[in-house]
Design an enzyme around this catalytic site. Structure first.
Site, mmCIF file in Angstrom:
data_model
loop_
_atom_site.group_PDB
_atom_site.id
_atom_site.type_symbol
_atom_site.label_atom_id
_atom_site.label_comp_id
_atom_site.label_asym_id
_atom_site.label_seq_id
_atom_site.Cartn_x
_atom_site.Cartn_y
_atom_site.Cartn_z
ATOM 1 N N GLU A 47 48.523 54.371 51.861
ATOM 2 C CA GLU A 47 48.261 55.408 50.649
ATOM 3 C C GLU A 47 47.312 56.589 51.251
ATOM 4 O OE1 GLU A 47 45.542 53.509 47.722
ATOM 5 O OE2 GLU A 47 45.573 55.420 46.529
ATOM 6 N N ASN A 194 50.615 53.670 38.515
ATOM 7 C CA ASN A 194 50.030 52.443 39.062
ATOM 8 C C ASN A 194 48.552 52.010 38.289
ATOM 9 O OD1 ASN A 194 48.876 51.025 41.618
ATOM 10 N ND2 ASN A 194 47.142 52.354 41.314
ATOM 11 N N GLU A 195 48.429 50.898 38.192
ATOM 12 C CA GLU A 195 47.144 50.522 37.566
ATOM 13 C C GLU A 195 46.874 51.147 36.201
ATOM 14 O OE1 GLU A 195 43.648 49.762 40.382
ATOM 15 O OE2 GLU A 195 44.886 48.170 41.172
ATOM 16 N N TYR A 261 42.602 41.271 44.398
ATOM 17 C CA TYR A 261 41.861 41.436 45.774
ATOM 18 C C TYR A 261 40.864 40.237 45.746
ATOM 19 C CZ TYR A 261 43.719 46.045 46.540
ATOM 20 O OH TYR A 261 44.758 47.511 46.696
ATOM 21 N N GLU A 318 49.819 44.905 45.796
ATOM 22 C CA GLU A 318 48.479 45.086 46.338
ATOM 23 C C GLU A 318 47.747 43.647 46.174
ATOM 24 O OE1 GLU A 318 45.923 48.335 44.921
ATOM 25 O OE2 GLU A 318 47.643 49.420 44.622
ATOM 26 N N GLN A 367 45.491 47.452 53.261
ATOM 27 C CA GLN A 367 46.604 48.403 53.555
ATOM 28 C C GLN A 367 47.053 48.394 54.866
ATOM 29 O OE1 GLN A 367 46.093 52.454 51.842
ATOM 30 N NE2 GLN A 367 45.238 51.422 49.704
HETATM 31 O O1 AHR Z 1 44.139 49.551 47.730
HETATM 32 C C1 AHR Z 1 43.199 50.496 47.122
HETATM 33 C C2 AHR Z 1 43.167 50.927 45.839
HETATM 34 O O2 AHR Z 1 43.045 49.438 45.241
HETATM 35 C C3 AHR Z 1 44.568 51.368 45.445
HETATM 36 O O3 AHR Z 1 44.585 52.707 45.383
HETATM 37 C C4 AHR Z 1 44.510 50.988 43.883
HETATM 38 O O4 AHR Z 1 45.766 50.811 43.365
HETATM 39 C C5 AHR Z 1 43.826 49.766 43.647
HETATM 40 O O5 AHR Z 1 42.607 49.738 42.712
#
Ligand code: AHR
Length: 514
Positions: A47, A194-195, A261, A318, A367
């Site tokens: 990103e 995205n999101e 996450y 992600e 990432q």
């Molecule tokens: O990976 C960092 C961020 O986490 C991304 O930009 C977003 O999609 C997520 O909230």
């Protein structure tokens, strides 16, 4: 429990199978191949965030730093060893603020914007569409382009797709040629936003589903060149996005994405440190990351109901650890150290993903370089490989391998206070080279595990591969000591027809069984 696992468990109980205390028995059924583990399960994400692209990978063609078409040779070389199958770009949250026209044409004429999403720094658009495809082609990776639904329009997304894929003499295709690319680019995947529930526009799933349907209708590529289209899905334990999208979108939706996450404390406000943590945060990290299994299971159950013919994939595009940023760094850059704990997290997730190979055909760790759970950290012209990098390298044989059922018995729990996780995680597959590969993870940072492995339907005389472990839970590589954590050769021999694996504490092992 599936029928194979139940049968094996029943057999071992009925035979009164003798397990020494603390011995874990693993059975791989090599005669019952499961679905193929799509190589894109080992996908990456780059990103426009912090030094993930600029500095970390892109230095520009005029840099003194050795590069190919502007991309750092040292980083490219290391990434090639991972056989990076796919790269997602340009975000993330950044994608919904990205306007592709600003990233084409002479680089010195491209507009300089403020990256309002990440760190408020200048974004000079030096890396745009052509540079991204250069990177993918240099890596031999498939491409995943994330469209802008948030601040863009259906027209802007449709025109981007035409610019990238059209072999015609249309004005957009000619513009691509003028910018140096005659042949169309190969867009393998294209996502609409995205999101959408958060940075992508604070939408409800119902609202997004309607927007998706309209946008997808206008996303066109030449016959045979169409990318797979991805709808932006939910995160964490929210299954509503999968429910609404799979029930309502019946056209041009090849997959629904999902984000999760791993945060040691489970709290976004104070996430926990990347290094220097206590055992309580080691085990909570293990526990939290293993939730991935239940999260996928819940979403897949919905997909199985609404899409029984399994046309729609579930892409975890992600995932990874997210810690408090390193002191002294820009908090918008999400730069964090990466330790042995991260390698264990990565391997646990791989083993989970393999179990859902029929739906989870893509995942993208967040990432690739210098951001969150990165493969590579850089400091100006220096570069180091993280423990996560080594886990990815060790699991390369699982790319496009055929999953094999694994059952376990005697697997104890590793506990700290009231928190417990299974001590051993295992996964197996038949690689493209025909060999049976076994991956084992020990979540316990203090105790080794004796693992006895029976390979039903294949020879198992010896297992050879690599072991990744270290003395400390937070052992990590630094620019002064870049080789502190790295894999070493590992071998296990058979006795009484079973491989006897002494799996060290806090370790990842991947072996080929011969
Ligand atoms: O990976 C960092 C961020 O986490 C991304 O930009 C977003 O999609 C997520 O909230």
């Amino acid at each position: 429990m599936n029928i194979i696992k139940k049968t094996i468990l029943a057999m071992s109980l009925a035979s009164g199978a003798a397990f020494a205390a603390g011995e874990v028995s693993v059975t791989i059924d090599a005669a019952k191949p499961g679905p193929v583990i799509n190589k894109n399960v080992y996908g990456q994400f780059a990103e426009h965030l912090g030094t993930g692209i600029y500095e970390g990978m892109w230095v520009g063609p005029n840099s003194k730093q050795p590069n190919t078409k502007g991309w750092r040779n040292d980083v490219l070389g290391a990434l090639k060893e991972l056989h990076v199958p796919l790269v997602r770009w340009p975000g993330g949250c950044f994608a919904d603020e990205y306007h592709w026209r600003e990233g084409i044409g002479p680089r010195n004429k491209r507009p300089v914007k403020v990256n309002t999403m990440w760190g408020g720094v200048e974004e000079n658009n030096a890396v745009g569409t052509h540079e991204f495809f250069d990177l993918a082609e240099l890596l031999g990776a498939e491409t995943y382009v994330n469209g802008n639904l948030g601040t863009g329009s259906n027209q802007e997304m449709a025109e981007w797709l035409e610019y990238m894929t059209s072999p015609s003499k249309s004005t957009l295709a000619e513009l691509r040629r003028k910018n140096g690319r005659d042949k169309p680019f190969k867009v393998d995947y294209f996502a609409v936003g995205n999101e959408a529930w958060g940075c992508g526009g604070q939408m409800t799933p119902e609202h997004y589903a309607n927007l998706y349907k309209t946008a997808a209708e206008f996303l066109k590529a030449p016959h045979g060149q169409s990318p797979k289209f991805i709808a932006s899905g939910g995160n964490d334990n929210d299954t509503k996005w999968t429910e609404v999208l799979s029930a309502n979108v019946k056209h041009k939706m090849d997959a629904i994405s999902f984000h999760y996450y791993t945060i040691p404390t489970g709290k976004w406000e104070v996430k926990g440190a990347a290094t220097g943590f206590a055992e309580g945060e080691w085990i909570s990290t293990m526990k939290n990351t293993m939730r991935m299994d239940e999260l996928i299971k819940n979403n897949v159950a919905i997909l199985d109901k609404n899409d029984p013919s399994k046309k729609v994939g579930f892409y975890v595009d992600e995932w990874g650890t997210w810690y408090d940023v390193e002191k002294g760094t820009n908090s918008g850059f999400l730069y964090q150290q990466n330790s042995l704990r991260d390698a264990v997290v990565a391997a646990l997730n791989f083993n989970i993903f393999h179990n859902y190979a029929d739906r989870v055909k893509m995942t993208n760790i967040a990432q690739m370089v210098n951001v969150l759970q990165a493969m590579i950290l850089t400091d100006k012209d220096k570069m180091l490989l993280t423990p996560t990098y080594h886990a990815y390298r060790m699991y390369v044989p699982f790319q496009d391998a055929t999953s094999l059922p694994v059952s376990m018995s005697g697997n104890g729990q590793y506990s700290v206070g009231s928190v417990s996780v299974p001590q051993v995680s295992a996964s197996a597959a038949r690689g493209k080279d025909g060999k049976v590969y076994l991956a084992l993870v020990n979540t316990n940072p203090k105790e080794a595990a004796d693992v006895s492995v029976n390979v039903a339907g294949a020879k198992a005389g010896v297992a050879r591969g690599q072991l990744l472990t270290a003395d400390a839970m937070d052992a990590h590589n630094t620019f002064a000591k870049p080789q502190a954590v790295k894999p070493v050769p590992f071998e296990a021999k058979a006795s009484n027809g079973k491989l006897q694996v002494k799996l060290p504490a806090k370790a990842v092992v991947v072996v080929a069984v011969e």
